[in-house]
Design an enzyme around this catalytic site. Structure first.
Site, PDB file in Angstrom:
ATOM      1  N   ASP A 167     102.446  16.278  60.545  1.00  6.59           N
ATOM      2  CA  ASP A 167     101.994  16.047  61.963  1.00  6.59           C
ATOM      3  C   ASP A 167     102.033  14.306  61.887  1.00  6.59           C
ATOM      4  OD1 ASP A 167     100.900  18.643  61.526  1.00  6.59           O
ATOM      5  OD2 ASP A 167      99.324  18.245  62.629  1.00  6.59           O
ATOM      6  N   LYS A 235     101.369  17.668  70.121  1.00 13.74           N
ATOM      7  CA  LYS A 235      99.997  17.933  69.667  1.00 13.74           C
ATOM      8  C   LYS A 235      99.358  16.771  70.623  1.00 13.74           C
ATOM      9  CE  LYS A 235      97.165  17.292  65.713  1.00 13.74           C
ATOM     10  NZ  LYS A 235      97.041  17.276  64.299  1.00 13.74           N
ATOM     11  N   LYS A 271     100.023  22.302  70.182  1.00 12.23           N
ATOM     12  CA  LYS A 271      98.905  22.326  69.430  1.00 12.23           C
ATOM     13  C   LYS A 271      97.698  21.393  70.098  1.00 12.23           C
ATOM     14  CE  LYS A 271      97.047  20.883  64.946  1.00 12.23           C
ATOM     15  NZ  LYS A 271      97.223  20.582  63.500  1.00 12.23           N
TER      16      LYS A 271
END
Length: 335
Positions: A167, A235, A271
């Site tokens: 991430d 995300k 996400k």
């Protein structure tokens, strides 16, 4: 993903852009995207949040939410013991109910990856197969304020230690000042740093930090930029900045991945992270996904919740449903 597949995606990006991904080409492309109708977007997100769900679907929805959670600990005081406790909860969310599914992943700082891998043991693997991935935040999370060399080393070290997913955070300052080529290059190089010794790649989630991007148009442009540069997921947030995940922002990002899929045939995940604390909220996000990109996105390699406290409420509602004490009266529902 293999090196050949990555090269194909890079070539596809150049074809879509009509040239190499420098500041000029990217600005022309990103600023040529249709503007976002903010009122319409928020109205659609609100309307989808009022949909109803059949009682027989509630158990499915709660279990599916669990299967899509990245159970997270991202604190400066994290210890190997805390990571082991997190993994224990990921493996057995409800010790009183052996039918309770596992979460998709545990998400930790890069230096905690070996502890997470060791604690998972034979349960470490692909969540689509019922196993649990290890995700690591990287690239000077949450600020993104470090040199590219440090970001790449941070990523490569986590992957070498066994991280299945990275991430990363984008350089929001570069994006907001129009240095799109720099942001593209950093994402692309971090993707290369996700390469394992066997030639496959860890999955790359690109964090936009939407709360700092100021406008829906910027969020849309950043979403396209991340995907063009090779993101496997986009995300919303680090969870350290407010506002974090919101339904309108997530809906907008889902629309981007839908349009990318229609243009290229490639599926990209989404996400939402930060601020999703209740099963009621999480069910509303399931609706957004199902209605925007389709139910095929409701699987771990295409949709995740980034959360530290959501699981607890989902387990409470699941226990109430099993005991017959859950009415669902205050729940967003799906027809």
């Amino acid at each position: 993903m293999s090196r050949t597949e990555l090269q194909t995606l890079a070539e596809r990006a150049v074809d879509l852009l009509g040239g190499e991904p420098d500041d000029t080409t990217l600005r022309r492309y990103l600023h040529g995207l249709p503007g976002v109708d903010a009122v319409g977007l928020e109205q659609r997100a609100a309307a989808l949040g009022t949909r109803s769900i059949k009682t027989t679907s509630k158990a499915w929805a709660l279990d599916r939410i669990i299967e899509l959670i990245d159970l997270t600990t991202l604190e400066g005081a994290d210890t190997p013991g805390k990571v082991r406790s997190l993994v224990a909860k990921a493996l057995t969310p409800d010790p009183s109910d052996p039918t309770c599914p596992r979460v998709a992943a545990v998400c930790v700082y890069g230096d905690m990856v070996p502890d997470a891998v060791a604690a998972l043991g034979g349960a470490h693997g692909d969540p689509d197969d019922g196993l649990i991935s290890v995700a690591a935040v990287a690239t000077a999370f949450p600020s993104g304020r470090s040199s590219l060399a440090i970001k790449l080393a941070d990523t490569a070290e986590a992957v070498a230690a066994g991280a299945d997913e990275i991430d990363m955070v984008i350089d929001r300052g570069a994006f907001l000042s129009g240095r799109y080529g720099l942001v593209f290059d950093q994402i692309s190089q971090v993707k290369q740093a996700c390469r394992r010794a066997d030639g496959t790649y860890a999955s790359l989630k690109v964090i936009l930090e939407t709360g700092e991007l100021n406008t829906y148009d910027n969020i849309k442009r950043a979403s396209w930029l991340a995907i063009l540069a090779g993101a496997d997921f986009i995300k919303t947030s680090t969870g350290k900045v407010q506002p974090a995940a919101t339904r309108p922002t997530t809906l907008l990002m889902l629309e981007v991945v839908r349009d990318w899929y229609r243009a290229t045939g490639q599926r990209v995940g989404v996400k939402p992270a930060g601020g999703i604390r209740t099963a009621k909220d999480a069910i509303a996000y399931l609706v957004l996904v199902a209605e925007t990109v389709g139910e095929e996105w409701l699987q771990p390699h295409l949709f995740r919740y980034g959360a530290s406290s959501l699981l607890n409420d989902v387990l409470r509602q699941r226990q109430k449903l099993r005991s017959g004490h859950y009415t669902g009266a205050d729940y967003v529902t799906i027809d």
